[in-house]
Design a protein around this motif. Structure first.
Motif, mmCIF file in Angstrom:
data_model
loop_
_atom_site.group_PDB
_atom_site.id
_atom_site.type_symbol
_atom_site.label_atom_id
_atom_site.label_comp_id
_atom_site.label_asym_id
_atom_site.label_seq_id
_atom_site.Cartn_x
_atom_site.Cartn_y
_atom_site.Cartn_z
ATOM 1 N N CYS A 68 0.834 -1.208 0.000
ATOM 2 C CA CYS A 68 0.000 0.000 0.000
ATOM 3 C C CYS A 68 0.864 1.251 0.000
ATOM 4 O O CYS A 68 2.076 1.215 0.255
ATOM 5 C CB CYS A 68 -0.924 0.013 1.220
ATOM 6 N N LEU A 69 0.226 2.379 -0.253
ATOM 7 C CA LEU A 69 0.912 3.660 -0.166
ATOM 8 C C LEU A 69 1.238 3.963 1.285
ATOM 9 O O LEU A 69 0.560 3.489 2.206
ATOM 10 C CB LEU A 69 0.025 4.776 -0.746
ATOM 11 N N PRO A 70 2.289 4.739 1.545
ATOM 12 C CA PRO A 70 2.590 5.131 2.929
ATOM 13 C C PRO A 70 1.403 5.851 3.569
ATOM 14 O O PRO A 70 0.639 6.552 2.904
ATOM 15 C CB PRO A 70 3.810 6.054 2.777
ATOM 16 N N LYS A 71 1.251 5.626 4.872
ATOM 17 C CA LYS A 71 0.179 6.242 5.668
ATOM 18 C C LYS A 71 -1.207 5.692 5.329
ATOM 19 O O LYS A 71 -2.226 6.267 5.743
ATOM 20 C CB LYS A 71 0.169 7.762 5.511
ATOM 21 N N THR A 72 -1.282 4.601 4.561
ATOM 22 C CA THR A 72 -2.594 4.035 4.245
ATOM 23 C C THR A 72 -3.304 3.568 5.509
ATOM 24 O O THR A 72 -4.516 3.785 5.687
ATOM 25 C CB THR A 72 -2.452 2.873 3.260
ATOM 26 N N SER A 73 -2.576 2.933 6.404
ATOM 27 C CA SER A 73 -3.196 2.463 7.652
ATOM 28 C C SER A 73 -3.727 3.624 8.471
ATOM 29 O O SER A 73 -4.813 3.527 9.071
ATOM 30 C CB SER A 73 -2.176 1.658 8.467
ATOM 31 N N ASP A 74 -3.000 4.734 8.511
ATOM 32 C CA ASP A 74 -3.476 5.896 9.262
ATOM 33 C C ASP A 74 -4.752 6.450 8.649
ATOM 34 O O ASP A 74 -5.683 6.835 9.373
ATOM 35 C CB ASP A 74 -2.388 6.973 9.293
ATOM 36 N N ASP A 75 -4.810 6.512 7.324
ATOM 37 C CA ASP A 75 -6.029 7.016 6.665
ATOM 38 C C ASP A 75 -7.216 6.099 6.936
ATOM 39 O O ASP A 75 -8.346 6.572 7.144
ATOM 40 C CB ASP A 75 -5.784 7.143 5.161
ATOM 41 N N LEU A 76 -6.972 4.794 6.940
ATOM 42 C CA LEU A 76 -8.066 3.861 7.216
ATOM 43 C C LEU A 76 -8.560 4.008 8.651
ATOM 44 O O LEU A 76 -9.774 4.014 8.904
ATOM 45 C CB LEU A 76 -7.599 2.425 6.975
ATOM 46 N N ARG A 77 -7.635 4.150 9.601
ATOM 47 C CA ARG A 77 -8.042 4.315 10.998
ATOM 48 C C ARG A 77 -8.843 5.601 11.189
ATOM 49 O O ARG A 77 -9.809 5.633 11.955
ATOM 50 C CB ARG A 77 -6.805 4.309 11.892
ATOM 51 N N ASP A 78 -8.445 6.677 10.513
ATOM 52 C CA ASP A 78 -9.175 7.936 10.653
ATOM 53 C C ASP A 78 -10.606 7.797 10.147
ATOM 54 O O ASP A 78 -11.558 8.254 10.794
ATOM 55 C CB ASP A 78 -8.445 9.050 9.880
ATOM 56 N N SER A 79 -10.763 7.163 8.988
ATOM 57 C CA SER A 79 -12.109 6.999 8.429
ATOM 58 C C SER A 79 -12.965 6.074 9.289
ATOM 59 O O SER A 79 -14.145 6.351 9.541
ATOM 60 C CB SER A 79 -12.009 6.449 7.002
ATOM 61 N N GLN A 123 -12.359 18.292 11.952
ATOM 62 C CA GLN A 123 -11.859 18.193 13.316
ATOM 63 C C GLN A 123 -11.061 16.908 13.496
ATOM 64 O O GLN A 123 -9.986 16.914 14.110
ATOM 65 C CB GLN A 123 -13.031 18.203 14.298
ATOM 66 N N LEU A 124 -11.532 15.791 12.935
ATOM 67 C CA LEU A 124 -10.821 14.531 13.074
ATOM 68 C C LEU A 124 -9.497 14.572 12.338
ATOM 69 O O LEU A 124 -8.484 14.068 12.817
ATOM 70 C CB LEU A 124 -11.697 13.390 12.542
ATOM 71 N N ALA A 125 -9.488 15.190 11.145
ATOM 72 C CA ALA A 125 -8.241 15.292 10.406
ATOM 73 C C ALA A 125 -7.223 16.137 11.151
ATOM 74 O O ALA A 125 -6.024 15.844 11.163
ATOM 75 C CB ALA A 125 -8.506 15.895 9.023
ATOM 76 N N TYR A 126 -7.702 17.175 11.786
ATOM 77 C CA TYR A 126 -6.792 18.023 12.550
ATOM 78 C C TYR A 126 -6.262 17.289 13.766
ATOM 79 O O TYR A 126 -5.077 17.344 14.095
ATOM 80 C CB TYR A 126 -7.524 19.292 12.983
ATOM 81 N N GLU A 127 -7.165 16.524 14.438
ATOM 82 C CA GLU A 127 -6.747 15.868 15.677
ATOM 83 C C GLU A 127 -5.813 14.701 15.416
ATOM 84 O O GLU A 127 -4.863 14.480 16.158
ATOM 85 C CB GLU A 127 -7.982 15.363 16.435
ATOM 86 N N SER A 128 -6.062 13.934 14.337
ATOM 87 C CA SER A 128 -5.303 12.706 14.135
ATOM 88 C C SER A 128 -4.216 12.835 13.087
ATOM 89 O O SER A 128 -3.265 12.070 13.089
ATOM 90 C CB SER A 128 -6.248 11.579 13.710
ATOM 91 N N GLY A 129 -4.319 13.793 12.187
ATOM 92 C CA GLY A 129 -3.341 13.901 11.123
ATOM 93 C C GLY A 129 -2.306 14.972 11.332
ATOM 94 O O GLY A 129 -1.134 14.810 10.970
ATOM 95 N N GLU A 130 -2.697 16.074 11.912
ATOM 96 C CA GLU A 130 -1.777 17.201 12.020
ATOM 97 C C GLU A 130 -0.795 17.037 13.171
ATOM 98 O O GLU A 130 0.352 17.422 13.078
ATOM 99 C CB GLU A 130 -2.593 18.483 12.205
ATOM 100 N N ASP A 131 -1.266 16.484 14.264
ATOM 101 C CA ASP A 131 -0.436 16.405 15.457
ATOM 102 C C ASP A 131 -0.091 14.950 15.720
ATOM 103 O O ASP A 131 -0.852 14.207 16.312
ATOM 104 C CB ASP A 131 -1.179 17.009 16.660
ATOM 105 N N GLU A 132 1.067 14.503 15.257
ATOM 106 C CA GLU A 132 1.445 13.115 15.407
ATOM 107 C C GLU A 132 1.781 12.762 16.841
ATOM 108 O O GLU A 132 1.557 11.651 17.287
ATOM 109 C CB GLU A 132 2.640 12.808 14.503
ATOM 110 N N GLU A 133 2.313 13.695 17.604
ATOM 111 C CA GLU A 133 2.666 13.403 18.985
ATOM 112 C C GLU A 133 1.427 13.119 19.813
ATOM 113 O O GLU A 133 1.394 12.202 20.614
ATOM 114 C CB GLU A 133 3.450 14.570 19.585
#
Length: 466
Positions: free
Chosen positions: A389-400, A429-439
């Protein structure tokens, strides 16, 4: 305690001391009577030989009821650990007023200089004496040399893999096994002695022909087989991936998913339901409850474990009740089958556990499949983190998936969400919370641990084969 037959009655010699270790009583059935005895005494003027008055004593007895359960303290008391400090002169000083916080304290309470006090991390797990039955030293033949012990096999947090029927493969291993171990073949042939076993073997072979990679839960949802027999059948037909995008999955012998881009759909996704104030609901508000919690932790000695039946080869040969168990409500074809929700994710349904291991092909949502197939035909390299898969695919799936679950909880418990926001606002809001701030994401994920003892954990499955 009385409401739960598996609990043992605890007795604390110092109830107000949180460091007091209890003694426990076992529960026994009985058939005795509870009596009320009254002793009445009335002084009389009757004199004895010494000239003293003797009271007239009468006893009255009344049966109040029948006692059916008693608790007997038959175990030994464990060591008691006091919050004390030994001074240079040997004098013992209590530290309870310094280590126990009985009311809200100011900052000075936590910054005081105190002697080091470390209570034991664990007390005895047993309170009854047992015989260890030490084995005598093994007498080897002359010329025998002990095998070299590597650092990986020393006693530590994990144990070395014992030679067993299952074959474990890491992502960086060059070759994959083409056939099972001889021990796996012999064990299954020794057990497979009835038509039901032959039918189960054929069904599982067909599953691996249609789909070369399966999780154990997915197999349980498609084939009705006793768990003890499944432990013997899976190593006979497939090998187990330990690391990489197909970790915790069973792969058909001779099939290498690292060489086939179409194996992308069989990769595993470790999904954990997010909860917290920034998601709009606390852990206690979640419809999916954790199996265990640190808030209701029980000491090992306070629970009476049931004696499990040891499965023998004779039991396996007899079918383990797969065909001849009397009084079984379910037919043999579906007695051991799990529900589809144990391995399939559908829109509008909550997962059965807070942590799930899904294969990408089992995410039955069109929007999720679009994320997975974004690079179809252009896969160039299989990496250990993202596979094909493309990088960050798992993160995108978890967000959705997290957004879908949030909307389900919003619809079932609208009182939890006081502010009414549109779906687009939720996505932003979810994109900001889970994608922008990795820490923040890493800190949030640290709060979610696998549910102890659940059927979807990789660690639980590995222990069945080592």
């Amino acid at each position: 305690i009385y409401a739960d037959p598996a609990k043992r009655l605890e007795l604390y010699f110092r109830p107000k001391d949180p460091y007091c270790h209890p003694v426990c009583a076992n529960r026994f059935p009985t058939s005795t009577m509870l009596l009320r005895v009254r002793r009445r005494s009335r002084r009389k003027k009757q004199l004895d030989t010494e000239g003293q008055t003797q009271p007239e004593v009468q006893f009255e007895m009344e049966i109040l009821g029948i006692v059916t359960t008693v608790y007997k303290f038959q175990g030994m008391s464990d060591f008691q650990y006091l919050a004390m400090h030994s001074g240079p002169d040997g004098k013992q000083t209590s530290m309870y007023d310094k280590v126990l916080m009985l009311k809200p304290e100011k900052e000075e309470f936590f910054n005081r200089e105190l002697p080091l006090y470390i209570p034991p991390p664990i007390f005895s797990r047993l309170d009854t004496p047992i015989d260890y039955f030490y084995r005598p030293d093994i007498q080897h033949r002359s010329g025998y040399n002990n095998p070299q012990v590597s650092g990986e096999n020393l006693i530590g947090l994990s144990r070395a893999h014992c030679p067993h029927n299952a074959i474990f493969v890491n992502f960086d291993d060059e070759e994959i096994p083409a056939k099972p171990l001889d021990a796996a073949v012999q064990t299954w042939k020794k057990v497979c002695t009835n038509p039901v076993d032959n039918k189960v073997e054929e069904e599982l072979r067909k599953l691996f022909e249609v789909r070369p990679v399966w999780s154990r839960n997915a197999v349980k949802a498609n084939v009705s087989v006793h768990p003890e027999k499944l432990k013997l059948l899976l190593p006979y037909l497939a090998y187990y991936m330990l690391t990489g995008p197909w970790r915790s999955l069973w792969v058909r012998f001779g099939y290498d998913p690292r060489k086939h881009p179409e194996a992308k759909i069989y990769q595993v996704l470790d999904f954990r339901i997010r909860c917290g104030m920034k998601y709009g609901y606390a852990p206690n508000d979640m419809p999916v409850k954790a199996k265990r919690s640190t808030y209701n932790y029980s000491l090992p000695i306070t629970v009476k474990k049931q004696v499990s039946h040891t499965v023998s080869v004779h039991d396996l040969k007899q079918g383990l009740g797969t065909a001849g168990a009397s009084g079984a409500k379910k037919p043999p074809s579906s007695r051991y089958k799990l529900k589809e929700s144990i391995y399939i994710f559908r829109e509008g349904a909550l997962p059965p556990y807070r942590q799930m291991f899904y294969q990408l092909c089992d995410l039955n949502v069109e929007s999720l499949q679009k994320i997975i197939h974004r690079n179809d035909g252009t896969e160039s390299e299989c990496t250990e983190r993202d596979g094909w898969c493309l990088p960050k695919t798992s993160d995108d799936l978890r967000d959705s998936m997290s957004l879908m679950i949030k909307q389900i909880i919003r619809s079932t418990r609208p009182a939890l969400f006081s502010n009414t926001t549109s779906s687009e606002d939720c996505k932003e809001q979810l994109a900001y919370e889970s994608g922008e701030d990795e820490e923040d994401e890493e800190e949030e994920e640290e709060e979610f641990k696998p549910s102890d003892g659940s059927e979807n954990e990789m660690e639980t499955e590995i222990l069945d084969y080592v």
